[in-house]
Design a protein around this motif. Structure first.
Motif, PDB file in Angstrom:
ATOM      1  N   ILE A 220      -7.273   3.293   2.314  1.00 28.81           N
ATOM      2  CA  ILE A 220      -7.780   3.073   0.950  1.00 28.81           C
ATOM      3  C   ILE A 220      -9.090   3.855   0.738  1.00 28.81           C
ATOM      4  CG2 ILE A 220      -8.782   1.324  -0.597  1.00 28.81           C
ATOM      5  CD1 ILE A 220      -6.734  -0.681   0.717  1.00 28.81           C
ATOM      6  N   ARG A 221      -9.974   3.780   1.720  1.00 26.66           N
ATOM      7  CA  ARG A 221     -11.232   4.532   1.615  1.00 26.66           C
ATOM      8  C   ARG A 221     -10.962   6.030   1.473  1.00 26.66           C
ATOM      9  NH1 ARG A 221     -14.076   7.992   3.938  1.00 26.66           N
ATOM     10  NH2 ARG A 221     -12.867   8.134   5.858  1.00 26.66           N
ATOM     11  N   MET A 222     -10.029   6.535   2.293  1.00 24.94           N
ATOM     12  CA  MET A 222      -9.749   7.969   2.272  1.00 24.94           C
ATOM     13  C   MET A 222      -9.118   8.401   0.948  1.00 24.94           C
ATOM     14  SD  MET A 222      -8.544   8.730   6.200  1.00 24.94           S
ATOM     15  CE  MET A 222      -8.839  10.513   6.153  1.00 24.94           C
ATOM     16  N   VAL A 223      -8.290   7.534   0.375  1.00 23.47           N
ATOM     17  CA  VAL A 223      -7.713   7.834  -0.939  1.00 23.47           C
ATOM     18  C   VAL A 223      -8.829   7.919  -1.980  1.00 23.47           C
ATOM     19  CG1 VAL A 223      -6.316   6.880  -2.818  1.00 23.47           C
ATOM     20  CG2 VAL A 223      -5.421   6.884  -0.474  1.00 23.47           C
ATOM     21  N   LYS A 224      -9.720   6.932  -1.949  1.00 21.47           N
ATOM     22  CA  LYS A 224     -10.828   6.922  -2.922  1.00 21.47           C
ATOM     23  C   LYS A 224     -11.723   8.147  -2.783  1.00 21.47           C
ATOM     24  CE  LYS A 224     -11.323   1.900  -3.518  1.00 21.47           C
ATOM     25  NZ  LYS A 224     -12.123   0.725  -3.077  1.00 21.47           N
ATOM     26  N   ASP A 225     -11.936   8.578  -1.523  1.00 25.65           N
ATOM     27  CA  ASP A 225     -12.806   9.721  -1.261  1.00 25.65           C
ATOM     28  C   ASP A 225     -12.064  11.057  -1.346  1.00 25.65           C
ATOM     29  OD1 ASP A 225     -14.781   7.889  -0.889  1.00 25.65           O
ATOM     30  OD2 ASP A 225     -14.894   8.071   1.291  1.00 25.65           O
ATOM     31  N   GLY A 226     -10.790  11.013  -1.742  1.00 26.83           N
ATOM     32  CA  GLY A 226     -10.032  12.256  -1.882  1.00 26.83           C
ATOM     33  C   GLY A 226      -9.633  12.890  -0.557  1.00 26.83           C
TER      34      GLY A 226
ATOM     35  N   ALA B 193      -7.197  11.569   1.547  1.00 31.65           N
ATOM     36  CA  ALA B 193      -5.783  11.319   1.860  1.00 31.65           C
ATOM     37  C   ALA B 193      -4.983  11.283   0.565  1.00 31.65           C
ATOM     38  CB  ALA B 193      -5.625   9.998   2.621  1.00 31.65           C
ATOM     39  N   ARG B 194      -3.776  11.849   0.607  1.00 33.98           N
ATOM     40  CA  ARG B 194      -2.885  11.846  -0.543  1.00 33.98           C
ATOM     41  C   ARG B 194      -1.518  11.305  -0.138  1.00 33.98           C
ATOM     42  NH1 ARG B 194      -6.427  15.640  -0.653  1.00 33.98           N
ATOM     43  NH2 ARG B 194      -5.358  16.510   1.163  1.00 33.98           N
ATOM     44  N   PRO B 195      -1.412   9.975   0.019  1.00 37.11           N
ATOM     45  CA  PRO B 195      -0.118   9.384   0.421  1.00 37.11           C
ATOM     46  C   PRO B 195       0.895   9.501  -0.710  1.00 37.11           C
ATOM     47  CG  PRO B 195      -1.936   7.764   0.480  1.00 37.11           C
ATOM     48  CD  PRO B 195      -2.429   8.960  -0.244  1.00 37.11           C
ATOM     49  N   GLY B 196       2.177   9.601  -0.322  1.00 31.46           N
ATOM     50  CA  GLY B 196       3.235   9.512  -1.321  1.00 31.46           C
ATOM     51  C   GLY B 196       3.442   8.070  -1.749  1.00 31.46           C
ATOM     52  N   LEU B 197       3.390   7.169  -0.776  1.00 33.68           N
ATOM     53  CA  LEU B 197       3.543   5.728  -1.026  1.00 33.68           C
ATOM     54  C   LEU B 197       2.840   4.982   0.105  1.00 33.68           C
ATOM     55  CD1 LEU B 197       4.926   3.148  -2.292  1.00 33.68           C
ATOM     56  CD2 LEU B 197       6.874   3.619  -0.769  1.00 33.68           C
ATOM     57  N   ILE B 198       2.101   3.941  -0.264  1.00 26.68           N
ATOM     58  CA  ILE B 198       1.520   3.074   0.766  1.00 26.68           C
ATOM     59  C   ILE B 198       2.292   1.763   0.797  1.00 26.68           C
ATOM     60  CG2 ILE B 198      -0.530   1.847   1.581  1.00 26.68           C
ATOM     61  CD1 ILE B 198      -2.260   3.858   0.062  1.00 26.68           C
TER      62      ILE B 198
ATOM     63  N   GLU C  37      -7.608  -9.506   2.535  1.00 24.42           N
ATOM     64  CA  GLU C  37      -8.619  -8.737   1.809  1.00 24.42           C
ATOM     65  C   GLU C  37      -8.204  -7.279   1.677  1.00 24.42           C
ATOM     66  OE1 GLU C  37      -8.929 -10.746   4.275  1.00 24.42           O
ATOM     67  OE2 GLU C  37     -10.627 -12.105   4.050  1.00 24.42           O
ATOM     68  N   SER C  38      -7.603  -6.728   2.742  1.00 22.35           N
ATOM     69  CA  SER C  38      -7.198  -5.324   2.680  1.00 22.35           C
ATOM     70  C   SER C  38      -6.110  -5.137   1.621  1.00 22.35           C
ATOM     71  CB  SER C  38      -6.718  -4.833   4.060  1.00 22.35           C
ATOM     72  OG  SER C  38      -5.485  -5.430   4.424  1.00 22.35           O
ATOM     73  N   LYS C  39      -5.233  -6.133   1.495  1.00 18.50           N
ATOM     74  CA  LYS C  39      -4.164  -6.029   0.493  1.00 18.50           C
ATOM     75  C   LYS C  39      -4.708  -6.220  -0.921  1.00 18.50           C
ATOM     76  CE  LYS C  39      -1.673  -8.811   3.146  1.00 18.50           C
ATOM     77  NZ  LYS C  39      -0.567  -9.608   3.744  1.00 18.50           N
TER      78      LYS C  39
ATOM     79  N   LEU D 278      -5.903  -2.897  -1.883  1.00 16.73           N
ATOM     80  CA  LEU D 278      -4.793  -1.992  -2.202  1.00 16.73           C
ATOM     81  C   LEU D 278      -4.277  -2.223  -3.623  1.00 16.73           C
ATOM     82  CD1 LEU D 278      -2.779   0.182  -1.324  1.00 16.73           C
ATOM     83  CD2 LEU D 278      -1.398  -1.617  -0.247  1.00 16.73           C
ATOM     84  N   LEU D 279      -4.220  -3.496  -4.017  1.00 20.14           N
ATOM     85  CA  LEU D 279      -3.745  -3.868  -5.350  1.00 20.14           C
ATOM     86  C   LEU D 279      -4.576  -3.237  -6.469  1.00 20.14           C
ATOM     87  CD1 LEU D 279      -2.884  -7.662  -4.988  1.00 20.14           C
ATOM     88  CD2 LEU D 279      -1.367  -5.929  -5.973  1.00 20.14           C
ATOM     89  N   LYS D 280      -5.809  -2.887  -6.163  1.00 21.39           N
ATOM     90  CA  LYS D 280      -6.697  -2.322  -7.181  1.00 21.39           C
ATOM     91  C   LYS D 280      -6.500  -0.822  -7.376  1.00 21.39           C
ATOM     92  CE  LYS D 280     -10.352  -5.618  -5.963  1.00 21.39           C
ATOM     93  NZ  LYS D 280     -11.564  -5.689  -5.106  1.00 21.39           N
ATOM     94  N   LEU D 281      -5.792  -0.176  -6.441  1.00 26.15           N
ATOM     95  CA  LEU D 281      -5.594   1.280  -6.549  1.00 26.15           C
ATOM     96  C   LEU D 281      -4.530   1.605  -7.592  1.00 26.15           C
ATOM     97  CD1 LEU D 281      -5.544   2.809  -2.937  1.00 26.15           C
ATOM     98  CD2 LEU D 281      -7.482   2.478  -4.477  1.00 26.15           C
ATOM     99  N   ASP D 282      -4.708   2.721  -8.265  1.00 29.20           N
ATOM    100  CA  ASP D 282      -3.648   3.178  -9.158  1.00 29.20           C
ATOM    101  C   ASP D 282      -2.901   4.357  -8.540  1.00 29.20           C
ATOM    102  OD1 ASP D 282      -1.937   3.410 -11.283  1.00 29.20           O
ATOM    103  OD2 ASP D 282      -3.331   4.562 -12.518  1.00 29.20           O
ATOM    104  N   ILE D 283      -2.353   4.109  -7.372  1.00 24.11           N
ATOM    105  CA  ILE D 283      -1.425   5.063  -6.749  1.00 24.11           C
ATOM    106  C   ILE D 283      -0.247   4.227  -6.262  1.00 24.11           C
ATOM    107  CG2 ILE D 283      -3.291   6.618  -6.060  1.00 24.11           C
ATOM    108  CD1 ILE D 283      -2.610   5.630  -3.139  1.00 24.11           C
ATOM    109  N   PRO D 284       0.901   4.858  -5.970  1.00 22.39           N
ATOM    110  CA  PRO D 284       2.073   4.057  -5.601  1.00 22.39           C
ATOM    111  C   PRO D 284       1.850   3.226  -4.328  1.00 22.39           C
ATOM    112  CG  PRO D 284       2.738   6.284  -6.207  1.00 22.39           C
ATOM    113  CD  PRO D 284       1.242   6.287  -6.109  1.00 22.39           C
TER     114      PRO D 284
END
Lengths: 216, 216
Positions: free
Chosen positions: A151-157, A159-164, A176-178, A181-187
């Motif tokens: 999640i941190r890496m996605v926010k910081d640009g 990591a670019r996962p296709g789906l988590i 807490e980790s989930k 994740l729920l707050k991200l707007d990626i798949p």
């Protein structure tokens, strides 16, 4: 209907068992708000856990299923957080499209780097995956630290996962980790609460690879 | 006490996470009738599932723990029904005493024989294990047909397990297979109901190998 009396266990093949089970799950779950494709995942998670509460706790980003199908059909790899998840995921449907199922957590360089930085192997393995596997499906069933790092890496640009698929189980940081994740707007596909685990991650990826295959 | 606010997830090592989790589980489970050694298994199963209902559903033959410790300390193998169970079981504590963790379900001869007899690979893999692994610990987390076949072989004097960990999950035959196991008077660990699965089998064997190691 009592399915239990209808079948002699020793003569039932695994494929039939799955069909009977899925029918029972659909009846017993009753009404729900999942789409037909999301329900394929929910059904397989309940099949793997016999836990309806766990099934009902699943949450899907609106693009999750399509992104997962897309990742598999374009041969992106699946990254498992631990060996058990790697073992359980059905390989032929993924390999057919050119992908594979990887796990980095026991790689010598990951172990060395984790020791050097005094952090978890889970975190370092996610960093390695992000370098090597753009657009991958991440299947995290165990390590909340892996999910938090992703999640941190996605926010910081970074990591670019296709789906988590983020469904770690446990008492420390899993829930807490989930929530993060729920707050991200990626798949993503995740669930509410402390439950989760390897079979949930495996069932989710297997349901999606089946959908990917059936599209073909 | 709220453990969640006390620790920054990224600085907590897996060993600490386990200790904190076990403390939470003990507090949250409350009173129970398990012996101290049985509770080590219950605790680890709850840790792996975050499911107290599942933990409370565990049942132990009175000789189960001692028989499991004995099997590991005398270097008997552990037979896993599926690859996920094999992957999850901690190897070093078993190998230290001369044992190993085996899975037969994908062996070419097992697959051939299952096809020839039109039965499940799970059943044939148990027959192979019974021939090759007297006194073994059987860890069955998935295949009710494997557990039912093992029970039949015990009754017919064809198999002599050291301990049966029989915790298959599912909707067809899983619960019934465990009810049958409960009737045997040989060392077993099982649970009531449809829940179970690979992480339950893994957590149980890992708890027992820890007890075996701590005795040394």
């Amino acid at each position: 209907m009592d399915f239990r009396t209808e079948f002699k266990p020793l003569s039932v093949q695994p494929q039939e068992i799955e069909e009977i089970s899925f029918k029972m799950i659909t009846e017993e779950l009753g009404p729900h708000d999942y789409s037909d494709e999301q329900f394929k995942v929910v059904q397989r998670v309940i099949h793997a856990s016999a836990d309806f509460e766990l099934g009902r706790s699943l949450r899907f980003h609106p693009d999750a299923i399509q992104a997962g199908i897309q990742a598999i059909r374009s041969g992106r790899p699946v990254i498992a957080d631990v060996q058990m998840v790697q073992s359980g995921i059905s390989k032929p449907r993924i390999e057919k499209f050119g992908g594979d199922v990887r796990v980095y957590i026991s790689d010598p360089d990951v172990m060395q780097e984790a020791k050097r930085l005094n952090t978890t192997r889970a975190i370092i393995s996610i960093r390695k995956a992000a370098r090597e596997a753009d657009g991958a499906i991440y299947a995290i069933g165990n390590a909340p630290t892996a999910l938090l790092e992703l999640i941190r890496m996605v926010k910081d640009g970074e990591a670019r996962p296709g789906l988590i698929v983020g469904v770690p189980v446990g008492f420390v940081s899993a829930e807490e980790s989930k929530d993060e994740l729920l707050k991200l707007d990626i798949p993503f596909i995740t669930n509410i609460g402390r439950k989760g685990g390897s079979p949930v991650a495996v069932a989710t990826v297997n349901a999606i690879s089946l959908l990917a295959e059936q599209m073909g």
